[in-house]
Enzyme design. Structure first.
Site, PDB file in Angstrom:
ATOM      1  N   LYS A 180       0.868  -1.179   0.000  1.00 28.20           N
ATOM      2  CA  LYS A 180       0.000   0.000   0.000  1.00 28.20           C
ATOM      3  C   LYS A 180       0.901   1.224   0.000  1.00 28.20           C
ATOM      4  O   LYS A 180       1.789   1.357   0.853  1.00 28.20           O
ATOM      5  CB  LYS A 180      -0.880  -0.007   1.245  1.00 28.20           C
ATOM      6  CG  LYS A 180      -1.677   1.259   1.454  1.00 28.20           C
ATOM      7  CD  LYS A 180      -2.638   1.100   2.615  1.00 28.20           C
ATOM      8  CE  LYS A 180      -3.222   2.427   3.026  1.00 28.20           C
ATOM      9  NZ  LYS A 180      -4.276   2.286   4.028  1.00 28.20           N
TER      10      LYS A 180
HETATM   11  C1  R5P Z   1      -2.697   5.201   7.913  1.00 29.96           C
HETATM   12  O1  R5P Z   1      -1.730   4.867   8.531  1.00 29.96           O
HETATM   13  C2  R5P Z   1      -3.772   4.275   7.709  1.00 29.96           C
HETATM   14  O2  R5P Z   1      -3.242   3.009   7.400  1.00 29.96           O
HETATM   15  C3  R5P Z   1      -4.851   4.599   6.699  1.00 29.96           C
HETATM   16  O3  R5P Z   1      -5.578   3.437   6.520  1.00 29.96           O
HETATM   17  C4  R5P Z   1      -4.352   5.048   5.365  1.00 29.96           C
HETATM   18  O4  R5P Z   1      -3.657   6.250   5.481  1.00 29.96           O
HETATM   19  C5  R5P Z   1      -5.467   5.143   4.299  1.00 29.96           C
HETATM   20  O5  R5P Z   1      -6.439   5.993   4.654  1.00 29.96           O
HETATM   21  P1  R5P Z   1      -6.610   7.409   3.935  1.00 29.96           P
HETATM   22  O6  R5P Z   1      -7.210   7.115   2.573  1.00 29.96           O
HETATM   23  O7  R5P Z   1      -7.536   8.150   4.813  1.00 29.96           O
HETATM   24  O8  R5P Z   1      -5.261   8.035   3.805  1.00 29.96           O
END
Ligand code: R5P
Length: 274
Positions: A180
């Site tokens: 990710k």
């Molecule tokens: C951050 O550490 C988290 O893993 C979130 O799940 C990630 O940042 C994704 O969420 P967003 O789309 O709000 O950035």
């Protein structure tokens, strides 16, 4: 090919996360309270999950949320990507000070499809977070559980191709099954750098429906298997419209304009999440 050549448990869980029919996934990230506390859109976590669960393919969340915020009748309806690293909080500038927080035994007991560990490349705690990842991979691979690596880079480093590719490739080499990361210019070069490992894109701070949908579109066009968006869905005024529009881009190859039509059609009656 027969199953004898596959690690069937691993493949089965990967198939639950990434749809093998189109090799795409819409993952919904609702793990933010682990370091942010009562985040806007996740204050009533049970309601947010109940509202959005039908539209995601996989829910990225925490042990506490699975226990407390998924309705009993919904357990097992969608695969869980369980966050298993933490220990930091927004009260400290340095977010990289994480350790593993959930055992593999607990993850198995919770019937998760995968586990997620953050790695902060170029940060004060780079080695500790890489070893968190490799420790969890060593344990999870033994049980056929895929590990998703969440890439973060040091606070003084740009979220650009150079640093995000570096972090992503390091996670691939550690043995992550899914990476990710953030979207950046020339994103296809990052995807190529870690191929054939699956890449999903994080949404980042809330922006706007057209901008977030454009990012989703550009990500899959560049070769990402999908997105793992959070705030751009649950903080939008029309969260169901937003996740349905994202699905149309990720699974049905809709354009941003077509996806915006879906978003707009859902506006009457849209309910903002607390
Ligand atoms: C951050 O550490 C988290 O893993 C979130 O799940 C990630 O940042 C994704 O969420 P967003 O789309 O709000 O950035």
């Amino acid at each position: 090919m027969t199953n004898a050549y596959l690690d069937v448990g691993m493949q089965s869980r990967m198939n639950r996360i990434i749809n093998p029919k189109d090799n795409r996934v819409v993952m919904l990230a609702v793990d933010h309270p682990y370091f942010q506390g009562p985040t806007t859109g996740l204050r009533n976590m049970s309601n947010t999950i109940k509202t959005l669960l039908p539209y995601c393919d996989c829910l990225m969340t925490t042990r506490g949320a699975v226990r407390s915020n998924i309705a009993p009748e919904d357990l097992g309806s969608k695969p869980i990507m369980l966050r298993v690293s933490g220990g930091n909080s927004v009260l400290f500038d340095e977010l990289s000070d994480e350790k593993l927080t959930v055992t593999i035994r607990e993850a198995i007991r919770m019937d998760v499809a995968g586990v997620a560990v953050s790695v902060y490349v170029g940060s004060a705690n780079q080695q500790q977070t890489i070893l968190n990842l490799t420790d969890m991979i060593n344990q999870a691979e033994e049980y056929g559980i895929p590990v998703l690596a969440v890439t973060a880079v040091g606070k003084n480093m740009a979220r650009d191709l150079r640093y995000l590719s570096l972090a992503s490739r390091m996670c691939q080499d550690a043995g992550a099954r899914i990476i990710k990361t953030y979207y950046c210019e020339e994103f296809s070069r990052l995807v190529d750098a870690v191929a054939p490992t699956a890449v999903v894109v994080a949404g980042g701070k809330y922006s706007s429906p057209p901008d977030a949908l454009q990012m989703a579109y550009d990500s899959v066009q560049a070769g990402a298997v999908g997105v793992d968006f959070g705030r751009n869905i649950f903080q939008d005024d029309n969260p169901v419209g937003m996740i349905r529009a994202i699905r149309a881009i990720v699974h049905d190859n809709h354009t941003v304009r077509e996806a915006m039509d879906i978003y707009t059609a859902c506006l009457p009656g849209a309910v903002k999440l607390d």
